[in-house]
Design an enzyme around this catalytic site. Sequence first.
Site, PDB file in Angstrom:
ATOM      1  N   ASP A  79       0.871  -1.171   0.000  1.00 58.75           N
ATOM      2  CA  ASP A  79       0.000   0.000   0.000  1.00 58.75           C
ATOM      3  C   ASP A  79       0.912   1.226   0.000  1.00 58.75           C
ATOM      4  O   ASP A  79       2.121   1.135   0.222  1.00 58.75           O
ATOM      5  CB  ASP A  79      -0.946   0.000   1.215  1.00 58.75           C
ATOM      6  CG  ASP A  79      -2.155   0.927   0.969  1.00 58.75           C
ATOM      7  OD1 ASP A  79      -2.094   1.757   0.034  1.00 58.75           O
ATOM      8  OD2 ASP A  79      -3.153   0.818   1.708  1.00 58.75           O
TER       9      ASP A  79
HETATM   10  C1  BGC Z   1      -5.093   3.219   0.148  1.00 59.52           C
HETATM   11  C2  BGC Z   1      -5.155   2.225  -0.984  1.00 59.52           C
HETATM   12  C3  BGC Z   1      -5.126   2.948  -2.305  1.00 59.52           C
HETATM   13  C4  BGC Z   1      -3.873   3.797  -2.360  1.00 59.52           C
HETATM   14  C5  BGC Z   1      -3.703   4.544  -3.673  1.00 59.52           C
HETATM   15  C6  BGC Z   1      -3.967   4.200  -0.015  1.00 59.52           C
HETATM   16  O1  BGC Z   1      -4.096   5.251   0.891  1.00 59.52           O
HETATM   17  O2  BGC Z   1      -4.988   2.545   1.364  1.00 59.52           O
HETATM   18  O3  BGC Z   1      -6.327   1.449  -0.876  1.00 59.52           O
HETATM   19  O4  BGC Z   1      -5.218   2.042  -3.357  1.00 59.52           O
HETATM   20  O5  BGC Z   1      -3.932   4.742  -1.310  1.00 59.52           O
HETATM   21  O6  BGC Z   1      -4.610   5.557  -3.799  1.00 59.52           O
END
Ligand code: BGC
Length: 702
Positions: A243
């Site tokens: 993530d």
């Molecule tokens: C989230 C993810 C997301 C990523 C990109 C993160 O803050 O936890 O689910 O895909 O950001 O936007």
Amino acid sequence: MCLHRLIQIFLLLVTVEGYTQNVNIDSIVSAKVEKMTIDEKISMIGGYKGIYLRGFEKFGIPEIKMSDGPMGIKNNGKATAFPASIAMAATWNPELIQQVGKVIGDEAKSKKIGILLAPGVNIYRVPHNGRNFEYYGEDPYLSSSTVVSFVKGVQGEGVIATVKHFAANNEDYDRHRVSSNIDTRTLYEIYFPPFKAAIQEGGALAVMTSYNPVNGVHAPESSYLINDVLKKEWGFKGFVMSDWISLYTTNAVNAGLDLEMPNPDFMNSKNIIPLINNGVVTESTINDKVFRIIKSCYSTGLYNNATHDTIVDWGKHDQISIDVAREGMVLLKNDNSILPIQSKKIKKVALIGLYVFNTPHSGGGAARVEPYKKVDLFNAILNEAGKKVKIETLLTDSLKIDTFIKNESPDLNEKIASYDLVIICTGFNERSEGEGHDRPFQLPAEENKLIEKVSGINGNTAVIVLSGSGIEMPWINKVKALLYAWFPGQAGSVAAAEILFGKVNPSGKLPISIEKLWKNNAAYETYDTSHAILNAKPLFSLYGEEHMVFNMPYKEGIFTGYRHYDRYQIQPQFEFGFGLSYSNFTISDMKLSKELIKGDDRLIVSVKVKNSSDRKGKETVQLYIHDIESSLIRPVKELKAFKKVELNAGEEKVVELEISKKELSFYNPDLKKWVCEDGKFEALIGNSSRNITCRKEFNYQN
Ligand code: BGC
């Protein structure tokens, strides 16, 4: 040659063809990897320009763009904003969710996006989790069925689906530090199944790790989660990304992480080359990561289609988004059949509440899609009411609501009392519920007071709740009707209006249990509600900070959601699987295809479903299994199959559901495997987890 032999030869050819294709792809991809220098390879395992996979033209590898997310395409211009994932689960209609995946994939393709950062499949454990709306509810089986369809839909369009967040993102408060501490059996039975299904049944080619550590180890650095479970045990052949900004060390390299997002902060040449030189990391470990990434893109056709244009049918996508809202909204209460609104009885309706005009379509954070159009509840209801029912609005801003709840105003009370029906639109919004923080189980105090006071004045009060999780309902006995609309997407208000006026017969069923009081929840002892703050500022990153990990023990183990309420015989406010219809259904005449299942035999359970009303509608037949004799304690019942059927007025249908050994098994942590023990089981069928109308025993023998 007999037909049987011909079929055998055909199947053999298909398999050989598939095998040859695979071998060919493998050798094409290996050839690319071999040509790359170590620096080029390392540069492919870190994110590029914040949201891309790096490309190398000289190797025929274009850069590939990614985008969120579970409810539509974010940050890339015009996009359809679909209802929250929890509403998708509430449809209990995997075919419909496959269409959602397909059209989101189609929109991705039209924007040259090759990797969708969705779906999210973490289990609903506490109502506070700000991200519950991005997930599919509390049950591993329902979540698995929903996710498999979503993934198939997306990937069928030639776009990679990324199942996230592996694993156990069940709250979002201080998510970089709060470790989900879960025993093995519980991981296997509750928190892992949707991931496994997405990979093995859906064919998902990417997985994103969670922010939260699991059992004390940061997920992208967990060799147990990535190497052992995902890759070795489940045979996952795609790639695992982190993530956004969630690495703390280079341990991720050997733990199996294939891609650090959004930037190569740890997985870069400066860090990795010395590790290779010291023998800590091998080059073949890096090769494997690059191979997985390139193969996933190559086999999806991303290297051919990266410039492929599609023309999006926006009208159709909007309709699918409304369809999900139509089937996902759950009618929880409807005393005296006050709904649907009948113009003979109800001539004047007042709409009250903050969300009459500012109807929230989504929770906040990465999953929030900017809708290309938006319909609020006021306009949708006005439109559906036509000329026969008069729609007025009252108390739709916080100042007026505040004055009303704090003061006595006989005139206003008289006015409220004069309506045939009052509809209060309440809930949370993208600021109060979303990623990066948790929210209270209780609605904001003013909302509860508003409902209490209005329902005290007008006995015909209905409530529409907009939220991605359960809420406490201290006013439930005072209101006549309750429609749980979730975060309904760009045009979900249309669906709500159609349900209110009867154009659509509600058919959503809760994918969660809604408890009466927070203290009834299985995680009550361990989850600290001081973390659930109204309108908390989201905490997105603690990058680079030294930090402690706090423990969140999942003491309840496998007994979460209805498994807990059943075990301790606690009556929830509304049970898992519950949802009303305007039709009346009866489920009866259960038959089992056999009384003894042996080995891999399949058991067919059939029931008759009858619509005894004069209105066409849909009912969901739910099959739960109870293990009567077991060496380990098991839940009183577990959902193992379901089917949603449509029945005309007066119609009766036979519904068949199938189960086998897999659905009867539990995970034995000592043996480290799923086991199905010989002995007695019971099949239970109903239209909710508590309204069980048929049950029959059978035996299993290995
Ligand atoms: C989230 C993810 C997301 C990523 C990109 C993160 O803050 O936890 O689910 O895909 O950001 O936007």
